[in-house]
Design a protein around this motif. Structure first.
Motif, PDB file in Angstrom:
ATOM      1  N   LEU A   1       0.824  -1.206   0.000  1.00 52.87           N
ATOM      2  CA  LEU A   1       0.000   0.000   0.000  1.00 52.87           C
ATOM      3  C   LEU A   1       0.862   1.261   0.000  1.00 52.87           C
ATOM      4  CD1 LEU A   1      -2.810  -1.077   2.481  1.00 52.87           C
ATOM      5  CD2 LEU A   1      -3.086  -0.590   0.047  1.00 52.87           C
ATOM      6  N   VAL A   2       1.994   1.216   0.693  1.00 54.25           N
ATOM      7  CA  VAL A   2       2.919   2.357   0.678  1.00 54.25           C
ATOM      8  C   VAL A   2       3.449   2.576  -0.738  1.00 54.25           C
ATOM      9  CG1 VAL A   2       5.185   3.163   1.465  1.00 54.25           C
ATOM     10  CG2 VAL A   2       3.566   2.203   3.104  1.00 54.25           C
ATOM     11  N   VAL A   3       3.834   1.501  -1.399  1.00 52.15           N
ATOM     12  CA  VAL A   3       4.339   1.616  -2.778  1.00 52.15           C
ATOM     13  C   VAL A   3       3.248   2.141  -3.703  1.00 52.15           C
ATOM     14  CG1 VAL A   3       5.201   0.285  -4.742  1.00 52.15           C
ATOM     15  CG2 VAL A   3       6.127  -0.134  -2.458  1.00 52.15           C
ATOM     16  N   ALA A   4       2.029   1.622  -3.555  1.00 54.71           N
ATOM     17  CA  ALA A   4       0.916   2.099  -4.386  1.00 54.71           C
ATOM     18  C   ALA A   4       0.653   3.579  -4.149  1.00 54.71           C
ATOM     19  CB  ALA A   4      -0.343   1.276  -4.098  1.00 54.71           C
ATOM     20  N   ALA A   5       0.702   4.008  -2.890  1.00 50.48           N
ATOM     21  CA  ALA A   5       0.485   5.422  -2.574  1.00 50.48           C
ATOM     22  C   ALA A   5       1.578   6.290  -3.184  1.00 50.48           C
ATOM     23  CB  ALA A   5       0.429   5.620  -1.068  1.00 50.48           C
ATOM     24  N   LEU A   6       2.822   5.851  -3.106  1.00 54.03           N
ATOM     25  CA  LEU A   6       3.914   6.622  -3.698  1.00 54.03           C
ATOM     26  C   LEU A   6       3.771   6.737  -5.211  1.00 54.03           C
ATOM     27  CD1 LEU A   6       6.957   5.338  -1.624  1.00 54.03           C
ATOM     28  CD2 LEU A   6       5.858   7.576  -1.502  1.00 54.03           C
ATOM     29  N   ILE A   7       3.408   5.646  -5.855  1.00 54.81           N
ATOM     30  CA  ILE A   7       3.217   5.675  -7.305  1.00 54.81           C
ATOM     31  C   ILE A   7       2.075   6.621  -7.675  1.00 54.81           C
ATOM     32  CG2 ILE A   7       2.457   4.296  -9.286  1.00 54.81           C
ATOM     33  CD1 ILE A   7       4.079   1.973  -8.054  1.00 54.81           C
ATOM     34  N   LEU A   8       0.977   6.569  -6.932  1.00 62.59           N
ATOM     35  CA  LEU A   8      -0.151   7.451  -7.222  1.00 62.59           C
ATOM     36  C   LEU A   8       0.181   8.918  -6.932  1.00 62.59           C
ATOM     37  CD1 LEU A   8      -3.053   5.214  -5.932  1.00 62.59           C
ATOM     38  CD2 LEU A   8      -2.645   5.916  -8.294  1.00 62.59           C
ATOM     39  N   ILE A   9       0.974   9.171  -5.909  1.00 64.15           N
ATOM     40  CA  ILE A   9       1.400  10.546  -5.627  1.00 64.15           C
ATOM     41  C   ILE A   9       2.257  11.076  -6.768  1.00 64.15           C
ATOM     42  CG2 ILE A   9       2.896  11.932  -4.133  1.00 64.15           C
ATOM     43  CD1 ILE A   9       1.821  10.225  -1.779  1.00 64.15           C
TER      44      ILE A   9
END
Length: 104
Positions: free
Chosen positions: A79-87
């Motif tokens: 989820l952290v990786v997904a959030a970083l990619i979306l940011i």
């Protein structure tokens, strides 16, 4: 077999093996926060208040299952990786829109 070596990063960080009550609550709140961030950045649309409440209710209920899986599996880390990619995507999208407006 030492169980502490099999824990995911966040579960080890919150010491789920030593303090299960506090550690699981911390992991649960982390999962909820990360899921809300990913939802808002990637999937959220403008909805009426009632529909938004229902979505967040089911999001929180789903995080209960994710928390139990997240003790040994890297769910929160994903989820952290997904959030970083979306940011990064949102920042780049905003830069692109500003660049197109300035070019006109």
């Amino acid at each position: 077999m030492d169980i502490s070596q099999r824990l995911s990063f966040f579960a080890a960080l919150y010491k789920v093996d030593e303090q299960p009550d506090l550690g699981m609550w911390m992991l649960y709140l982390t999962m909820i926060a990360l899921c809300v961030i990913v939802y808002k950045l990637g999937f959220a649309k403008k909805l009426p208040l009632g529909k938004s409440l229902v979505i967040y209710l089911f999001l929180i209920l789903g995080c209960t299952v994710l928390t139990f899986l997240g003790v040994f599996l890297p769910i929160a880390e994903g989820l952290v990786v997904a959030a970083l990619i979306l940011i990064i995507y949102k920042v780049r999208l905003n830069q692109q829109k500003k660049h197109e407006l300035n070019a006109k």
